[in-house]
Design an enzyme around this catalytic site. Structure first.
Site: not given
Ligand code: NDP
Length: 305
Positions: A57, A101, A124
């Site tokens: 990422k 995460q 997200d």
């Protein structure tokens, strides 16, 4: 419309094109306003798969010209410390996107942590405010994997001169991060949507009804070839690591939730694993970061983002 079978949906190729488009938008924004979108990724602990995702990422964020910050915290970090960090990042104007995460260590509640992220920075798309916006059709941030899957389906529909309206979409899996948002997106496209799960009766028969079949189960090669209707679109979200025998002994292989070779014989178009949905997830994270940046700065969101 073509009647051929077994066409491959090139997720890796589409993701590369999307990243190129985003890179141009980032350069244009920098030139016009002197501002650069910034994504912060927070990782707690040493989970090896998460470490790989987080590195990837960060690299891809930098590669399209955005600012990337990775905050690595030890496994022993308390939930309160993580919540304080999120509060600081929420308040920092230069930070446009925050991603924590998952999975988090067992002593933390991921629901509580996600809930602490400012919904406008929740790239997200997991915050309940963004889930609610998606459910009622308000603009918001859409979870990356379903968004990427939808983009691939839209592209395939265009390729085959086809359209979503009235198609029966079956989604196997009802998680908050894949199955449910995928269902909302396909409903918005005027599909008739069925969400299947572990208690669904006669799953093969349900799948055989699908013009669009999305597998998000987490079981290697679970969806069998003869569950796929002839001419269906198949999106395989699954990422499963299995051990196979090779000439030099056992080795790991990535497979999806669909028995690809068997399903390919029936599907009009199908995503492979790897190089299908997987690369779209990070590309859509960058897409969401750009969108969040534009909304936060009262700038128009570029078309297609
Ligand atoms: P979850 O484990 O959260 O959900 C799995 C879903 O599958 C559940 O709804 C479960 O049903 C259902 N299921 C399990 N067994 C069966 C069965 N025998 N019959 C029917 N349904 C079943 O998984 P995720 O949604 O997080 O992920 C799904 C897959 O997608 C995984 O392989 C994951 O690695 C992959 N993934 C890939 C991403 C990418 O970037 N490509 C991103 C995110 C996930 P129930 O609710 O009844 O338990």
């Amino acid at each position: 419309m073509t009647t051929s079978r077994g066409n491959i949906i090139d997720g890796a190729g589409y993701a590369a094109q999307l990243r190129e488009r985003l890179k141009r938008h980032v350069a244009d924004l920098k030139a016009a306003h002197g501002l650069t979108p910034c994504l912060v990724v927070v990782i707690v602990g040493e989970d090896p798969a998460s470490q790989v995702y987080v590195r990837s990422k960060g690299e891809q964020t930098l590669a399209i010209g955005m600012e990337s910050r990775t905050i690595r915290l030890p496994y022993t970090t308390s939930e309160a410390e993580l919540l304080n960090l999120i509060a600081d990042l929420n308040a920092e104007r230069a930070v446009n996107g925050i991603l924590v995460q998952l999975p988090l260590p067992k002593h933390m509640s991921s629901l509580k942590v996600i809930d602490a992220i400012d919904p406008d920075k929740d790239v997200d798309g997991f915050h309940v405010a963004n889930a609610g916006r998606l459910a009622v059709g308000l603009p918001g941030i859409v979870p990356c994997t379903p968004l990427g899957s939808l983009m691939l389906l839209q592209d395939a529909m265009q390729t085959y001169g086809d359209s979503f309206a009235g198609k029966h979409a079956v989604i196997v899996g009802r998680s908050n991060i894949v199955g449910k948002p995928m269902a909302q997106l396909l409903l918005q496209q005027d599909c008739t949507v069925t969400i299947a799960h572990s208690k669904t009766r006669d799953l093969p028969a349900v799948c055989r009804e699908a013009d669009i079949l999305v597998a998000a189960v987490g079981r290697p090669k679970f969806v069998q070839g003869d569950w796929v209707k002839d001419g269906a679109y198949v999106i395989d979200v699954g990422i499963n690591r299995i051990e196979i025998d090779g000439p030099e002994g056992k080795k790991n292989k990535l497979v999806g939730d669909v028995d690809f070779d068997a399903a390919k014989a029936h599907a009009l178009a199908i995503t492979p694993v790897p190089k299908g949905v997987g690369p779209m997830t990070i590309a859509c994270l960058l897409n969401n970061t750009l969108k969040a940046f534009c909304l936060q700065n009262n700038l128009p969101v570029p078309e297609g983002v």
